[in-house]
Each structure stands twice: as C-alpha cells, then as structure tokens.
Design an enzyme around this catalytic site. Sequence first.
Site, PDB file in Angstrom:
ATOM      1  N   HIS A 157       0.773  -1.255  -0.017  1.00  0.00           N
ATOM      2  CA  HIS A 157       0.010   0.027  -0.033  1.00  0.00           C
ATOM      3  C   HIS A 157       0.842   1.340   0.066  1.00  0.00           C
ATOM      4  CE1 HIS A 157      -3.874  -1.690   0.740  1.00  0.00           C
ATOM      5  NE2 HIS A 157      -3.469  -2.881   1.032  1.00  0.00           N
ATOM      6  N   ASP A 365       3.275   9.490  -1.067  1.00  0.00           N
ATOM      7  CA  ASP A 365       2.356   8.900  -0.322  1.00  0.00           C
ATOM      8  C   ASP A 365       2.078   7.546  -1.613  1.00  0.00           C
ATOM      9  OD1 ASP A 365      -0.095   8.082   0.873  1.00  0.00           O
ATOM     10  OD2 ASP A 365      -0.600  10.281   1.217  1.00  0.00           O
TER      11      ASP A 365
HETATM   12  P1  ADQ Z   1      -3.126   6.278   4.764  1.00  0.00           P
HETATM   13  O1  ADQ Z   1      -1.887   6.584   4.699  1.00  0.00           O
HETATM   14  O2  ADQ Z   1      -3.913   6.121   5.926  1.00  0.00           O
HETATM   15  O3  ADQ Z   1      -3.256   4.887   3.728  1.00  0.00           O
HETATM   16  P2  ADQ Z   1      -5.084   7.691   2.596  1.00  0.00           P
HETATM   17  O4  ADQ Z   1      -4.974   6.943   1.414  1.00  0.00           O
HETATM   18  O5  ADQ Z   1      -5.354   9.010   2.451  1.00  0.00           O
HETATM   19  O6  ADQ Z   1      -3.941   7.274   3.784  1.00  0.00           O
HETATM   20  O7  ADQ Z   1      -6.413   6.686   3.519  1.00  0.00           O
HETATM   21  C1  ADQ Z   1      -6.975   7.499   4.620  1.00  0.00           C
HETATM   22  C2  ADQ Z   1      -8.206   6.939   4.733  1.00  0.00           C
HETATM   23  O8  ADQ Z   1      -8.620   7.388   6.354  1.00  0.00           O
HETATM   24  C3  ADQ Z   1      -9.314   7.809   4.059  1.00  0.00           C
HETATM   25  O9  ADQ Z   1     -10.216   6.894   3.428  1.00  0.00           O
HETATM   26  C4  ADQ Z   1      -9.857   8.875   4.611  1.00  0.00           C
HETATM   27  O10 ADQ Z   1     -11.251   9.280   4.540  1.00  0.00           O
HETATM   28  C5  ADQ Z   1      -9.790   8.208   6.345  1.00  0.00           C
HETATM   29  N1  ADQ Z   1      -9.562   9.277   7.241  1.00  0.00           N
HETATM   30  C6  ADQ Z   1      -8.509  10.106   7.487  1.00  0.00           C
HETATM   31  N2  ADQ Z   1      -8.814  10.964   8.333  1.00  0.00           N
HETATM   32  C7  ADQ Z   1      -9.934  10.659   8.880  1.00  0.00           C
HETATM   33  C8  ADQ Z   1     -10.914  11.141  10.042  1.00  0.00           C
HETATM   34  N3  ADQ Z   1     -10.267  12.104  10.809  1.00  0.00           N
HETATM   35  N4  ADQ Z   1     -11.802  10.657  10.312  1.00  0.00           N
HETATM   36  C9  ADQ Z   1     -12.352   9.564   9.651  1.00  0.00           C
HETATM   37  N5  ADQ Z   1     -11.721   9.073   8.648  1.00  0.00           N
HETATM   38  C10 ADQ Z   1     -10.511   9.537   8.075  1.00  0.00           C
HETATM   39  C11 ADQ Z   1      -2.300   3.982   3.366  1.00  0.00           C
HETATM   40  C12 ADQ Z   1      -1.214   4.631   2.155  1.00  0.00           C
HETATM   41  C13 ADQ Z   1      -2.038   5.477   1.144  1.00  0.00           C
HETATM   42  C14 ADQ Z   1      -2.838   4.518   0.429  1.00  0.00           C
HETATM   43  C15 ADQ Z   1      -3.825   3.792   1.264  1.00  0.00           C
HETATM   44  C16 ADQ Z   1      -4.535   2.653   0.624  1.00  0.00           C
HETATM   45  O11 ADQ Z   1      -0.349   5.433   3.097  1.00  0.00           O
HETATM   46  O12 ADQ Z   1      -0.922   5.914   0.390  1.00  0.00           O
HETATM   47  O13 ADQ Z   1      -3.704   5.188  -0.552  1.00  0.00           O
HETATM   48  O14 ADQ Z   1      -2.901   3.152   2.472  1.00  0.00           O
HETATM   49  O15 ADQ Z   1      -3.844   1.789  -0.043  1.00  0.00           O
END
Ligand code: ADQ
Length: 463
Positions: A157, A365
């Site tokens: 990921h 990311d």
């Molecule tokens: P993350 O680094 O956690 O994931 P991201 O892809 O942005 O980053 O996913 C975060 C998720 O958490 C999103 O669905 C978002 O809506 C949710 N979220 C964030 N803050 C929140 C809050 N305060 N309340 C509720 N929900 C919240 C890792 C990798 C990424 C990759 C994903 C999936 O670092 O690059 O895209 O896995 O593979």
Amino acid sequence: MNRLVTVSNRVAPVRRGGTGAEGGLAVAMQGAMKDRGGVWFGWSGNIVPHESREAKVIETGRISYATLDLTQRDYDEYYTGFANSVLWPLFHYRLDLTDFSRRDMAGYHRVNAMFASRLLPLLEDSDVVWVHDYHFIPMGAYLRQAGSRQKLGFFLHIPWPPMELLLTLPNHEALVRDLCAYDLIGFQTQTDLYAFQQYIREEAGGEVLSDGRIKVFGRSTMARAFPISIDTAEVAKLARTAEHSQQSRRLKESLAGRQLITGVDRLDYTKGLPERLEAYQHLLASYAAYRGQVTLLQIAPPSRGDLADYQQMRRRVETIAGHINGGFAEFDWSPVRYLNRGFKRQTLMGFLRLSDVGLVTPLRDGMNLVAKEYVAAQAPDNPGVLVLSRFAGAARELDGALIVNPYDIEGVGESLARALSMSQDERRERWDAMFKRLSRYDLTAWRESFMTNLDAAPCAAAA
Ligand code: ADQ
C-alpha cells in the site's frame, strides 16, 4: 470459486469504533470474502503477556475473522520498530528518519514466522491468500517454508523506494528475496513497479519480462501496478446525503459565506502538514484579498503517537497553526481550524462536499485515498478544486487536479489562489474527467483486477 484468505496487520471488526484508515478497504475485502467465502487474518490490536498459541476465530456468515495477540516485545520490535521506524520512513524516502537495529529486524521476522505458522492450520488446499502491506513482506516465504501450497499474492500500500535508497537497508536482499516468494506482487503505481524492476535487474541480477514476469533467485513471479481506488458511488452517495446533515449545516453556517479549504490526513510526517500550513500562510501573506475570506479546515487524527518523530512533527504543526492564527486572526475569524480527531465517514464526506478546495499535499504517498474521495464527494454542477501533490500516487490518475510540488511553499500558495478563483466552467471540466475515471476504476475494479491476476498467476509451490 476458491476461498479468499486476507492477511493484514489489523482486522476490521476488531477495530471497534474505527472510522479511519481501512474503512473502504475493509468493506471491499469483506465483499470479496462474502462472495467466495474466506478468512481475515491479522493482529487483534491487543498486547498480552504471552504469545498466542493459536488464532482466535470468530465466524460470521461465510467469513471467519482470525486474530492473534502480540506481546509487548513483539509490538516494540515488529510493529513500532522494524515496520514503522525502518520500512515506513525508508519507503517514503525518509532515510533520515530510519532507525535500523538487528534486534527489531529479528523481531519482525519472528512475528512474521509466528503469524505464518498460526495461519497454516486454518488454510484449505484450494485457498487463495492475499497478504497486505509492509508489515508482512516475509510472510509468504515463511508460509512456503512451512509447506503452504496455496496461491500467494501480496499488495504493497505504500511506495516502493528507488534502488539507491533500498540499498541502505542492511537486509535489503533478504527482504526482496522473501517478497519474490509470492506468486503475484502488486504495487500502487508504475513508478513503484519500475523501482522494483530496477532492483531486480541491476542488484539481484534477475530478468524482467515484458508481460510483468520476474525471474530471479531461481524462481519466477509476477509484478504489476494496481492503483488502489475508492467506492466512488458510495462516497458520492454519502456526500450527497450528508450535505443536509446537521454537522454540514453547522459547518456552513459557521463559515458565514467564506470559502473553505479542507485537508484530511492521519497526523504523519509523510503527509506534508507543516509545508501545507506554510503554503496557506503564504497565501494569506501575499494575497491580502483572501484575508478574512477563507478558512482552512485541517482534520488530522493522531497516529503512532508513541514514536518520537510523530510527537515532534505534531508540535511543529501546532506551532505553525498557532502562528497563523496569532498573526492573521480577527475577532470574528480564525484562518485555521485544526482538529485532531476522527469523524464518521458520512460526516467527513459531507465536509469534503462543502469544501471549495481539497488540499492534499503529501511529501510522498503510496496512493492517497482522500484525494479520490474529495473528487467523488463533489456536487457535479458546482464542484470544488483538488490541489494535489505530484508525489501522491493518485496524481498519476487525477490529472484534472492542480498538481503541485509540496516542497515549493510559494508555488502551493499560488495554486491555492488559483483554485479559489477558478471559474465554474473550468472546475466542472476538470472534475468531470476525474469523476468518470474514478467511476470506471473503483475499489471493486481494483480488487477484481488483482484477484483475476492472482487467479491466473502460476503457483510457485506447484512448480
Ligand atoms: P493512509 O496513509 O492512511 O493509507 P489514505 O490513502 O489517505 O492514507 O487513507 C486514509 C483514509 O482514512 C481515507 O479513507 C480517509 O477518509 C480516512 N480518514 C482520514 N482521516 C480521517 C478522520 N479524521 N476521520 C475519519 N476518516 C478519516 C495507506 C497509504 C496510502 C494508500 C492507502 C490505501 O499510506 O498511500 O492510499 O493506504 O492503499
């Protein structure tokens, strides 16, 4: 259809009240396991005095949830240590933050071997096993050693680092060798795939065939890019419904007609929060017309708060946010609203819909799902503008965004000004193409594409 066994560090239902990281993914994997039957296997989230002798299994319908506890030593060495203080920073190009020790590396292997040995008795011959993320790179090799004959797939990921960075990891060869024990290796983007292929060719002396096959270490595997996506229709629906919710109404009223810029990120040094705030500060300092007219809502739930680098970054973000508010606020306006908490998905999607600008500026990311969620949450007739870092995997697909370099503070500030003043026609045109793409290639398409490739990949154990 063969059963699907999903392996990931955390298992969805155990994460009570969770609203964060694996929300969408959990639903997608559960969907696949409901169709095919399956097991979801991983850490329970509990730390106990003694290692689990066997997994605790909870059955619900066609899915079994099987979890193991960790001891404090396992947690320190495997999770906080090697996974989050070596692989996480290094794979996000933060060599300066990696803290390698042989003890943690040994702990990482010990936990992977332990998880593999506890998973094996739960497997049926025809199962297909899909392992997720950097916590479990060697799991496939341990499963094979213990006699697993199942098809094994792995999806990373986070980014895969360029070869020269990976070479700084003392056990890089063993790690890549273990990774190649899987029958299918999935990366987020072509950039990650190319970096991996370069290592295979130039460092490991292997061969990369044009169909994605890799021949190395006396075996053959398959490596491809599968950019992860979101449940586009669901996000659009949640956002539409949330538009009239009490929280959305309260947010809208509190803005009193000002424009809204929103950022949503786990509080992580990869997400570029200090640089983002400085870019916003530049906007306010250089474009006086926006003072009093715009609000930045930064939602940043804390993560990995027991690590010093995270604590330090959090203090830095708080200091900059404090400076901006101290320097620009009026008695009836605060430029920054900074919130360290999670929200229900629906509430969050409602906030994204209300935002004139989605500000997503990670320094690095794997993909960044918030960027995709921002696009899916917009109102089609009056969408907002996504300002997106070129260093998020999502930038390769979301070309209707204003693509920025997050290290260029003034450049991001200028892009913010451009986004805030963009005409409705241009906003619609940019949004349309992105939304169509996300509707075609959603989370189900991602999952099916990986599964189809895994089903078709030859199984090394059968050779
Ligand atoms: P993350 O680094 O956690 O994931 P991201 O892809 O942005 O980053 O996913 C975060 C998720 O958490 C999103 O669905 C978002 O809506 C949710 N979220 C964030 N803050 C929140 C809050 N305060 N309340 C509720 N929900 C919240 C890792 C990798 C990424 C990759 C994903 C999936 O670092 O690059 O895209 O896995 O593979």
